[in-house]
Motif scaffolding. Structure first.
Motif, PDB file in Angstrom:
ATOM      1  N   LEU A  48       0.822  -1.206   0.000  1.00  0.00           N
ATOM      2  CA  LEU A  48       0.000   0.000   0.000  1.00  0.00           C
ATOM      3  C   LEU A  48       0.860   1.262   0.000  1.00  0.00           C
ATOM      4  CD1 LEU A  48      -3.065   0.827   0.278  1.00  0.00           C
ATOM      5  CD2 LEU A  48      -2.547   1.215   2.691  1.00  0.00           C
ATOM      6  N   GLU A  49       0.460   2.243  -0.805  1.00  0.00           N
ATOM      7  CA  GLU A  49       1.107   3.548  -0.834  1.00  0.00           C
ATOM      8  C   GLU A  49       0.042   4.637  -0.792  1.00  0.00           C
ATOM      9  OE1 GLU A  49       5.105   2.536  -3.487  1.00  0.00           O
ATOM     10  OE2 GLU A  49       3.418   3.576  -4.407  1.00  0.00           O
ATOM     11  N   PRO A  50       0.385   5.830  -0.276  1.00  0.00           N
ATOM     12  CA  PRO A  50      -0.581   6.923  -0.228  1.00  0.00           C
ATOM     13  C   PRO A  50      -0.708   7.622  -1.574  1.00  0.00           C
ATOM     14  CG  PRO A  50       1.500   7.650   0.697  1.00  0.00           C
ATOM     15  CD  PRO A  50       1.689   6.198   0.336  1.00  0.00           C
ATOM     16  N   TYR A  51      -1.826   8.346  -1.751  1.00  0.00           N
ATOM     17  CA  TYR A  51      -2.069   9.083  -2.998  1.00  0.00           C
ATOM     18  C   TYR A  51      -2.178  10.566  -2.674  1.00  0.00           C
ATOM     19  CZ  TYR A  51      -3.765   9.889  -7.736  1.00  0.00           C
ATOM     20  OH  TYR A  51      -3.881  10.302  -9.035  1.00  0.00           O
ATOM     21  N   PRO A  52      -1.380  11.420  -3.321  1.00  0.00           N
ATOM     22  CA  PRO A  52      -1.388  12.855  -2.993  1.00  0.00           C
ATOM     23  C   PRO A  52      -2.704  13.529  -3.373  1.00  0.00           C
ATOM     24  CG  PRO A  52       0.574  12.233  -4.264  1.00  0.00           C
ATOM     25  CD  PRO A  52      -0.377  11.094  -4.349  1.00  0.00           C
ATOM     26  N   ASP A  53      -3.252  14.304  -2.449  1.00  0.00           N
ATOM     27  CA  ASP A  53      -4.468  15.060  -2.749  1.00  0.00           C
ATOM     28  C   ASP A  53      -4.256  16.042  -3.894  1.00  0.00           C
ATOM     29  OD1 ASP A  53      -5.703  13.743  -0.660  1.00  0.00           O
ATOM     30  OD2 ASP A  53      -6.591  15.562   0.178  1.00  0.00           O
ATOM     31  N   ALA A  54      -3.027  16.523  -4.052  1.00  0.00           N
ATOM     32  CA  ALA A  54      -2.747  17.491  -5.119  1.00  0.00           C
ATOM     33  C   ALA A  54      -3.060  16.923  -6.491  1.00  0.00           C
ATOM     34  CB  ALA A  54      -1.286  17.924  -5.055  1.00  0.00           C
ATOM     35  N   LEU A  55      -3.066  15.586  -6.624  1.00  0.00           N
ATOM     36  CA  LEU A  55      -3.351  14.955  -7.910  1.00  0.00           C
ATOM     37  C   LEU A  55      -4.810  14.545  -8.046  1.00  0.00           C
ATOM     38  CD1 LEU A  55      -0.186  12.707  -8.381  1.00  0.00           C
ATOM     39  CD2 LEU A  55      -0.595  15.042  -9.170  1.00  0.00           C
ATOM     40  N   LEU A  56      -5.612  14.814  -7.017  1.00  0.00           N
ATOM     41  CA  LEU A  56      -7.026  14.442  -7.069  1.00  0.00           C
ATOM     42  C   LEU A  56      -7.879  15.492  -7.764  1.00  0.00           C
ATOM     43  CD1 LEU A  56      -7.563  12.912  -3.514  1.00  0.00           C
ATOM     44  CD2 LEU A  56      -7.380  11.695  -5.692  1.00  0.00           C
ATOM     45  N   ASP A  57      -7.356  16.703  -7.921  1.00  0.00           N
ATOM     46  CA  ASP A  57      -8.129  17.756  -8.579  1.00  0.00           C
ATOM     47  C   ASP A  57      -8.518  17.319  -9.987  1.00  0.00           C
ATOM     48  OD1 ASP A  57      -7.857  19.342  -6.383  1.00  0.00           O
ATOM     49  OD2 ASP A  57      -6.199  20.537  -7.178  1.00  0.00           O
ATOM     50  N   GLY A  58      -9.817  17.321 -10.247  1.00  0.00           N
ATOM     51  CA  GLY A  58     -10.311  16.917 -11.555  1.00  0.00           C
ATOM     52  C   GLY A  58     -10.415  15.432 -11.745  1.00  0.00           C
TER      53      GLY A  58
END
Length: 348
Positions: free
Chosen positions: A107-117
């Protein structure tokens, strides 16, 4: 489309770029790993570019891309479903006895900065989960327990809202098989997801309530105040640290681990970020040789308490735009703390 089929790369990018970010999130949900999702996305785009002549227009381009991405992810899961766990590797330092050992090591985290759109796209009529919920660490972790085919069907049907016949076409199977896999997948997911009540709902992202909990956590952690930290935790708080399988559940168990961590360094510094729609922090350890990243914390909130802490390795820091080391402008402060603890002579 005609220009792209004729080999125009710019035309192909114009067709696919609007879907790129949501496809990356789709791959992440399926694989649970940011790096693996990046690789699967690249494979998807390459396959789409090479196979554009096979796109017959019966389904939308978006659906066709999801078909390719899903099958690339299924191939990846079959190839590396059970990776070996990483062992604790700090010589001479043994952590407290864990309460359990985790099944999901990659498991790895996903940056919120890449969730836009990526999570604001219109969903199909069959969707059952909010997009923010379906990117949370708890949800993504629970998904990874499912067999690959059930995992794919559940995401396509309940998260993205595709119709059963669309999913059957994507997976080259029957509608009856999709319905059966969905039923089993839903049952498996619910066994793994924590039961939440209205009282347990986390504070809204970036709200004053969330900011207050985060500020208290930062103060407690940076001052190595175990009692203040424990006061912020739920009774059954859960701590995990993939890819190391050690798990700690309950206030007492997590308190012992935090006391162990605080005893290993005079001072820590936290740098705020966000991951999976949740508060997160780059964790930096003050040492005689500088301020170096030791990992990334992601907090799961329940009401006005912290319900889970997931600790990732420092290798994920660059994904969040965080450095591996901080400027040593506070070295004098470190020296003062070190002198008070009698360790100044160990400076390198």
């Amino acid at each position: 489309m005609s220009r792209a089929r004729a080999g125009d790369g710019e035309a192909f990018r114009a067709l696919t770029e609007p879907h790129r970010r949501e496809l990356q999130v789709h791959c992440y949900r399926m694989l649970g790993s940011f790096q693996d999702a990046e690789d699967a996305l690249q494979d998807t785009m390459l396959a789409a570019w090479r196979g554009l002549d096979t796109f017959d227009g019966r389904a939308s381009l978006r659906t066709w891309l999801y078909r390719i991405a899903t099958n690339r992810c299924l191939d990846a899961l079959r190839a590396a479903r059970r990776r070996p766990a990483k062992q604790w590797d700090i010589p001479g330092i043994e952590p407290p006895e864990p309460t359990g050992y985790g099944e999901i090591h990659w498991l790895e985290p996903y940056p919120d900065a890449l969730l836009d759109g990526a999570i604001s796209v219109p969903l199909g009529p069959e969707a059952r989960y909010e997009q923010t919920e379906s990117i949370s660490l708890a949800f993504v972790t629970a998904l990874q327990i499912l067999p690959p085919r059930q995992l794919a069907v559940l995401i396509l049907r309940d998260v993205l809202g595709f119709h059963a016949n669309e999913v059957a076409d994507m997976l080259d199977t029957t509608v009856e098989s999709v319905k059966s896999a969905l039923k089993r997948g839903r049952a498996g997911l619910q066994r793994r997801l924590p039961v939440t009540t209205a009282r347990d709902q986390p504070a809204a992202a970036n709200s004053p309530a969330e900011d207050a909990i985060v500020a208290q956590f930062v103060t407690a952690y940076e001052s190595a105040d175990v009692d203040a930290l424990v006061a912020l935790l739920t009774d059954d708080v859960f701590m995990s640290m993939p890819p190391i399988p050690l798990e700690y559940r309950g206030r007492d168990s997590v308190a012992r681990f935090c006391a162990f961590i605080f005893g290993s360094a005079p001072t820590y510094e936290l740098v705020s970020t966000r991951a999976n729609g949740q508060p997160a922090f780059g964790v930096y350890r003050h040492t005689p040789n500088g301020i170096h990243g030791s990992g990334l914390f992601v907090l799961t909130l329940a009401g006005d308490r912290i319900d889970a802490m997931t600790v990732f390795e420092n290798t994920v820091l660059p994904t969040f735009g965080l450095p591996q080391s901080l400027p040593s402008t506070q070295q004098i402060a470190f020296d003062s703390v070190a002198d008070s603890k009698g360790i100044a002579g160990h400076r390198g």
